[in-house]
Design a protein around this motif. Structure first.
Motif, PDB file in Angstrom:
ATOM      1  N   LEU A  22     -20.997  39.489  12.894  1.00 24.89           N
ATOM      2  CA  LEU A  22     -20.825  40.549  12.300  1.00 24.89           C
ATOM      3  C   LEU A  22     -19.472  41.244  13.095  1.00 24.89           C
ATOM      4  O   LEU A  22     -18.638  41.842  12.537  1.00 24.89           O
ATOM      5  N   LEU A  65     -22.498  43.876   3.111  1.00 25.66           N
ATOM      6  CA  LEU A  65     -22.938  42.880   4.376  1.00 25.66           C
ATOM      7  C   LEU A  65     -23.833  41.765   4.027  1.00 25.66           C
ATOM      8  O   LEU A  65     -23.837  40.740   4.596  1.00 25.66           O
ATOM      9  N   CYS A  86     -23.106  38.362   5.199  1.00 31.75           N
ATOM     10  CA  CYS A  86     -23.784  37.563   6.104  1.00 31.75           C
ATOM     11  C   CYS A  86     -24.890  36.496   5.719  1.00 31.75           C
ATOM     12  O   CYS A  86     -25.488  36.065   6.632  1.00 31.75           O
TER      13      CYS A  86
END
Length: 625
Positions: free
Chosen positions: A508, A534, A538
């Motif tokens: 991150l 995200l 991720c």
């Protein structure tokens, strides 16, 4: 300011993921997990230690349980064994690991083979490799493959010294790979100029290791020694699977307990837990052992912090360079007489050089030989019609695939694989729920706060062991949650947290703040940003964390051993242990154990090969976005 620091500052002023009710709610599962698996066991042990608890019937005990602990000489004997075990294991593991790391650093053509051989102890679960070593060394009553080679029986049931040395040797074999990887990584990151200057001065072998490699990685050496000491102090699996506490030694028979050569504190506590009717006494023992482990973990963290401070920054690097320049000589040719080349050698300098070459050669031969021996013996046993206790021919005299048919058709081994798949799979699937919110919080919490949070998680994880599982078992028993995989998955999740959170946070920190700013301009909310931006970005890091958690849970042994008492619920590790039992078991089924172990290793190898590089798509995915 570093890019990661800019990202952290930006996230603290996050237009989308700023402090919100949704965000704090997402952290609740993490807090509950840390409370349940990290803090509750120690609190429950402290509370339970002041009660008598005989199969659920509680009565006030005060300090009676602790008085029983103080009056039991066996506890102090076990403490001494644990300290001796930890000191020898840490020292020998780091010493052998340093020799192997230097050899690996020097290796060229044989690098891949040598590297693979060093990693074999990691690749084979301990509940497989340790019994195989027991069979190689002990066999049946000392008659074994090893006794056939050297003409001397080694009986782990009757010889305390042999039991201690054999178990310690296996523990070192299992611990060396981590040391080698850490030291080799440190050596690879060094300035190549140091080695070039040393070689110009004529330094090779021992001189190079003593004057260049050891000073440059001494911080890593110290950290690995301290880490291995803490791990070895609370070791359970090796003495349990290898010698089951070991044969009693002179003075080890007390009024209440019998202490064997490998009865470490964790073994002592486990025996007390299994043999005592009063769980309050076991809780008191758990409190004492837990306090000792917490003290060691605290000292390790302090030591780690001191080493990191000493070896980072310009001052630490300058001290190293000054010392190396002094040893090498001002012009790199050792003209000061104190160099590391020929001009700086002592009159009998060839002796340590000769010893170093011998130790290096022995380590390089022993690493692949021991790795190959374990694999060979495992396969040999798996194709033996008879449940042989030692290898007496190049191939089994009664070569057969019946063991494989037996474990698949008669033993129902696939059911135990499914049990393991269930526990490990649920653990992996829950990783995002617990780790991603924590990683998001740490990515914008600031460097100091993030470091403290990681140190807290790391300390709680390192402080665990039998001493924390036993009070947790009592808590789950009171809550009526035994008889299933809930406690097993809870502990697995907790131990997978540090790696998952650390890897996700590092990922991150690499994401530019412009992603969130662009999403905010599009009117995207917190939930939409998490789901649409995200999570896809991720996904590779999450896959790596989930895979690590899955493999760790699949290879777990201690946790299901404590919490699963029903054969139908056994994971593969506990089921394999039931085939061969302890060193005193009368009828071990070695061929069935080996066949089921080979199937297990094949499955894990295929799984790792299939997902061998989950991060390979991460950079491409980030670039495409």
């Amino acid at each position: 300011m570093l890019f990661s620091e800019k990202c952290s500052v930006s996230y603290m002023k996050s237009p989308i993921l700023g402090p919100s009710r949704l965000y704090w709610l997402s952290l609740i599962p993490l807090f509950l997990l840390v409370l349940a698996a990290g803090l509750l066991p120690f609190a429950a042990a402290g509370y339970g230690s002041v009660f008598h608890d005989i199969w659920g019937l509680r009565s006030w005990a005060g300090l009676e349980n602790f008085r029983a602990l103080v009056e039991d000489r066996a506890f102090l004997l076990s403490l001494g064994i644990s300290l001796l075990w930890a000191f020898l294991s840490a020292g020998l593991s780091v010493g052998i690991g340093f020799v192997l790391a230097c050899a690996l650093f020097k290796a060229r053509r044989s690098f891949k083979l040598f590297y693979a051989a060093i990693l074999v102890p990691w690749g084979i679960p301990s509940f497989i490799s340790i019994p195989i070593w027991r069979m190689i060394i002990h066999g049946s009553g000392g008659r074994s493959m090893l006794s056939a080679l050297f003409g001397r029986e080694i009986n782990l049931l009757t010889d305390p010294v042999a039991g201690f040395v054999a178990a310690l040797g296996v523990d070192i074999w299992l611990g060396v790979p981590l040391v080698v990887l850490a030291l080799y990584g440190s050596m690879k990151s060094l300035d190549r100029g140091f080695f070039e200057a040393a070689r110009i001065d004529g330094a090779e072998g021992w001189a190079l290791a003593r004057n260049i490699q050891a000073p440059l990685v001494k911080g890593t050496i110290g950290l690995m020694w301290a880490l291995d000491f803490v791990k070895s102090f609370k070791e359970f699996s090796v003495p349990f699977l290898m010698t089951a506490g070991g044969p009693p030694f002179l003075g080890g028979i007390t009024g209440k307990n019998i202490v064997g050569a490998t009865t470490t504190l964790e073994i002592f506590l486990y025996d007390a837990f299994r043999n005592q009717d009063d769980y309050g006494v076991a809780s008191a023992y758990a409190v004492a052992v837990g306090l000792l482990v917490i003290l060691l973990v605290f000292l390790w963290l302090r030591f780690k912090k001191r080493i990191v401070r000493a070896e980072t920054g310009d001052q630490g690097e300058s001290r190293v360079r000054v010392e190396l320049d002094r040893r090498i000589g001002a012009n790199g040719h050792g003209e000061s007489g104190d160099g590391i080349g020929p001009a700086g050698r002592a009159p009998f300098g060839f002796i340590p050089e000769l010893l170093w070459k011998g130790a290096s050669l022995l380590a390089q031969v022993a690493a692949p030989l021991s790795a190959g021996l374990v694999i060979y013996v495992l396969l040999w046993l798996s194709f033996s019609e008879l449940s042989a206790v030692f290898v007496d021919a190049l191939v089994p005299r009664f070569l057969s695939i019946r063991p494989y048919r037996a474990v698949l058709a008669e033993e129902g081994i696939l059911g135990y694989f499914l049990n393991t798949l269930l526990a490990a799979g649920i653990t992996a699937l829950l990783i995002p729920l617990f780790s991603l919110p924590a990683a998001l919080w740490l990515s914008r919490a600031g460097k100091a706060r993030s470091a403290r949070a990681f140190a807290f998680l790391e300390a709680l994880g390192m402080a665990g062991g039998i001493h924390s599982l036993i009070p947790l078992f009592i808590v789950f028993r009171i809550l009526g949650l035994l008889g299933g995989y809930t406690p097993v998955i809870t502990v697995y999740l907790f131990h997978a947290l540090p790696f998952a959170v650390f890897s996700l946070k590092a990922y991150l920190d690499r994401l530019p703040p412009s992603y969130e700013e662009a999403a905010a301009m599009e009117g995207m909310g917190a939930f939409g940003y998490l789901r649409r931006i995200l999570l896809p970005l991720c996904a590779p890091a999450l896959a790596a964390a989930m895979m690590a958690a899955f493999i760790s849970a699949w290879n777990g042994f201690l946790v299901p051993l404590v919490f699963l008492g029903d054969d139908r619920l056994y994971t593969i590790g506990v089921k394999l242990h039931s085939y061969v039992g302890s060193v005193a078991s009368g009828n071990p089924k070695w061929n069935l154990f080996a066949a089921a172990s080979a199937i297990n290793l094949l499955f894990v190898a295929l799984l790792l090969w299939r997902f061998k590089n989950p991060l390979s798509k991460s950079e491409a995915g980030a670039g495409e976005f």
